[in-house]
Write a protein that holds these residues in place. Structure first.
Motif, PDB file in Angstrom:
ATOM      1  N   ARG A  64      36.655  43.391  46.096  1.00  0.00           N
ATOM      2  CA  ARG A  64      35.336  43.700  46.378  1.00  0.00           C
ATOM      3  C   ARG A  64      34.157  42.724  45.815  1.00  0.00           C
ATOM      4  O   ARG A  64      33.455  42.237  46.789  1.00  0.00           O
ATOM      5  N   LYS A  65      34.185  42.312  44.642  1.00  0.00           N
ATOM      6  CA  LYS A  65      33.252  41.451  44.007  1.00  0.00           C
ATOM      7  C   LYS A  65      33.391  40.106  44.644  1.00  0.00           C
ATOM      8  O   LYS A  65      32.360  39.513  44.966  1.00  0.00           O
ATOM      9  N   LEU A  66      34.608  39.620  44.799  1.00  0.00           N
ATOM     10  CA  LEU A  66      34.884  38.367  45.467  1.00  0.00           C
ATOM     11  C   LEU A  66      34.208  38.201  46.903  1.00  0.00           C
ATOM     12  O   LEU A  66      33.570  37.385  47.214  1.00  0.00           O
ATOM     13  N   ALA A  67      34.405  39.654  47.641  1.00  0.00           N
ATOM     14  CA  ALA A  67      34.030  39.424  49.123  1.00  0.00           C
ATOM     15  C   ALA A  67      32.468  39.344  48.926  1.00  0.00           C
ATOM     16  O   ALA A  67      31.926  38.607  49.643  1.00  0.00           O
ATOM     17  N   LYS A  68      31.923  40.182  48.143  1.00  0.00           N
ATOM     18  CA  LYS A  68      30.417  39.948  48.021  1.00  0.00           C
ATOM     19  C   LYS A  68      29.892  38.758  47.606  1.00  0.00           C
ATOM     20  O   LYS A  68      28.796  38.001  48.068  1.00  0.00           O
ATOM     21  N   ALA A  69      30.546  38.002  46.602  1.00  0.00           N
ATOM     22  CA  ALA A  69      30.320  36.692  46.082  1.00  0.00           C
ATOM     23  C   ALA A  69      30.376  35.743  47.376  1.00  0.00           C
ATOM     24  O   ALA A  69      29.597  34.728  47.420  1.00  0.00           O
ATOM     25  N   ARG A  70      31.495  35.861  48.016  1.00  0.00           N
ATOM     26  CA  ARG A  70      31.623  34.912  49.366  1.00  0.00           C
ATOM     27  C   ARG A  70      30.517  34.999  50.125  1.00  0.00           C
ATOM     28  O   ARG A  70      30.113  34.139  50.750  1.00  0.00           O
ATOM     29  N   ALA A  94      54.696  53.289  33.961  1.00  0.00           N
ATOM     30  CA  ALA A  94      54.692  51.860  34.800  1.00  0.00           C
ATOM     31  C   ALA A  94      53.680  52.221  36.010  1.00  0.00           C
ATOM     32  O   ALA A  94      52.979  51.470  36.435  1.00  0.00           O
ATOM     33  N   GLN A  95      53.825  53.489  36.528  1.00  0.00           N
ATOM     34  CA  GLN A  95      52.917  54.003  37.689  1.00  0.00           C
ATOM     35  C   GLN A  95      51.439  53.863  37.310  1.00  0.00           C
ATOM     36  O   GLN A  95      50.617  53.330  38.090  1.00  0.00           O
ATOM     37  N   ARG A  96      51.183  54.352  36.092  1.00  0.00           N
ATOM     38  CA  ARG A  96      49.694  54.541  35.584  1.00  0.00           C
ATOM     39  C   ARG A  96      49.281  52.994  35.381  1.00  0.00           C
ATOM     40  O   ARG A  96      48.115  52.712  35.808  1.00  0.00           O
ATOM     41  N   ASP A  97      50.193  52.160  35.094  1.00  0.00           N
ATOM     42  CA  ASP A  97      49.916  50.620  34.696  1.00  0.00           C
ATOM     43  C   ASP A  97      49.561  50.112  35.913  1.00  0.00           C
ATOM     44  O   ASP A  97      48.484  49.246  36.274  1.00  0.00           O
ATOM     45  N   PHE A  98      50.426  50.351  36.987  1.00  0.00           N
ATOM     46  CA  PHE A  98      50.155  49.799  38.111  1.00  0.00           C
ATOM     47  C   PHE A  98      48.968  50.374  39.086  1.00  0.00           C
ATOM     48  O   PHE A  98      48.437  49.486  39.445  1.00  0.00           O
ATOM     49  N   ASP A  99      48.580  51.547  38.994  1.00  0.00           N
ATOM     50  CA  ASP A  99      47.537  52.042  39.658  1.00  0.00           C
ATOM     51  C   ASP A  99      46.322  51.347  38.783  1.00  0.00           C
ATOM     52  O   ASP A  99      45.390  51.325  39.600  1.00  0.00           O
ATOM     53  N   GLU A 100      46.320  51.305  37.572  1.00  0.00           N
ATOM     54  CA  GLU A 100      45.135  50.885  36.751  1.00  0.00           C
ATOM     55  C   GLU A 100      44.844  49.308  37.457  1.00  0.00           C
ATOM     56  O   GLU A 100      43.549  48.863  37.436  1.00  0.00           O
ATOM     57  N   ARG A 101      46.006  48.470  37.198  1.00  0.00           N
ATOM     58  CA  ARG A 101      45.844  47.096  37.854  1.00  0.00           C
ATOM     59  C   ARG A 101      45.374  46.944  39.214  1.00  0.00           C
ATOM     60  O   ARG A 101      44.656  46.014  39.563  1.00  0.00           O
ATOM     61  N   ALA A 102      46.068  47.735  40.015  1.00  0.00           N
ATOM     62  CA  ALA A 102      45.601  47.828  41.269  1.00  0.00           C
ATOM     63  C   ALA A 102      44.333  48.123  41.579  1.00  0.00           C
ATOM     64  O   ALA A 102      43.390  47.575  42.499  1.00  0.00           O
ATOM     65  N   ALA A 103      43.718  48.996  40.903  1.00  0.00           N
ATOM     66  CA  ALA A 103      42.387  49.509  41.255  1.00  0.00           C
ATOM     67  C   ALA A 103      41.250  48.383  40.627  1.00  0.00           C
ATOM     68  O   ALA A 103      40.289  47.949  41.282  1.00  0.00           O
TER      69      ALA A 103
END
Length: 294
Positions: A262-268, A246-255
């Motif tokens: 970051r992409k959204l901020a750049k797009a904004r 569960a921790q690995r899954d959470f870390d992957e999704r958080a990343a």
């Protein structure tokens, strides 16, 4: 997909493979829209090393397992019928088949002494209990099996001689009191021995039986505590593995979310730049139109 099919697949795996495979099966059921099946799959318990060894044997050596369970069925029937001859023959066969199946189980993989003892305990339980036999046959054990309270072949036991009241002897006094008997059974002065030899032997036998029963109770209690501790340790290990997954899954999704943010901020920012250019173009276009009208 149903729970039986998934359980058959999962309990055919080794313990290190089980948790990840169970998570994948539950995710597949959830993605297919069956949340109830996903929950049932998630409840399947990871097998211990000894339980997994018996599950593998049920799949790899079905003939030997079926032979052992057939011997157990006949042995239980012989116990019910009180057939000493059949009991002796089937007990001998039980030892042969159990030993052969135990060697096959050990050949499938390295087992510790504790795991080997649990495998033997599970096979013994399958011989004496029909419910345990069915669990072994299905090959979906999560924990080793045990059976307590079973009494093997009924063997006649010698009972202590019953005490009988001695017949009145000749020469009794009028008040019903007997004169002290003379001879080898009496001491000087007419006093009798404290207890006959058979009574002393019976007392010793009773003491030995009580001591054996006390030891059996202590061993049973120790075995129960050991099983409970082993189950608690296995459950803790299982949840530790689930936590790591569960921790690995959470870390992957958080990343992934962080990358998307970051992409959204750049797009904004690009959108804001485009908006500024749009506003300038509109203003210049209005001015140019006014000049044209003039």
């Amino acid at each position: 997909m149903d729970l039986d099919e998934v359980a058959d697949r999962l309990y055919g795996l080794s313990p290190p493979e089980f948790t990840a495979a169970r998570t994948a099966e539950a995710r597949a059921a959830r993605d297919a829209g069956d949340a109830g099946l996903a929950r049932e799959i998630a409840k399947l318990r990871k097998p211990t090393v000894s339980a997994a060894a018996v599950n593998r044997a049920a799949r790899a050596h079905p003939g030997e397992v079926a032979e052992l369970l057939e011997v157990g069925e006949r042995l239980r029937a012989a116990w019910q019928e009180q057939d000493p001859g059949a009991l002796a023959e089937l007990t001998r066969r039980r030892g042969e088949v159990t030993g052969r199946l135990g060697r096959l189980v050990r050949q499938e993989g390295e087992l510790s002494a504790a795991a080997t003892a649990e495998v033997e305990q599970t096979l013994d339980a399958a011989v004496v209990d029909a419910g345990a036999a069915e669990q072994v046959r299905r090959g979906r054990l999560a924990r080793p099996l045990a059976y307590s309270g079973f009494a093997p072949a009924p063997t006649p036991r010698e009972r202590p001689a019953r005490k009988t009241r001695p017949e009145p002897e000749r020469g009794e006094r009028a008040g019903g009191k007997r004169k002290p008997a003379a001879g080898p059974g009496a001491r000087a002065g007419g006093k009798r021995k404290p207890a006959p030899e058979n009574e002393a032997a019976a007392a010793r036998a009773r003491e030995e039986e009580e001591a054996a029963a006390a030891r059996a109770r202590e061993e049973e209690e120790a075995a129960r505590k050991a099983r409970e501790r082993a189950e608690a340790q296995a459950a803790h290990r299982e949840w530790q593995e689930a936590l790591e997954i569960a921790q690995r899954d959470f870390d992957e999704r958080a990343a992934k979310v962080e990358r998307l943010e970051r992409k959204l901020a750049k797009a904004r920012r690009r959108l804001d730049d485009s908006g500024n250019r749009l506003e300038v173009a509109r203003r210049e276009e209005r001015q140019a139109r006014r000049r044209l009208d003039q």
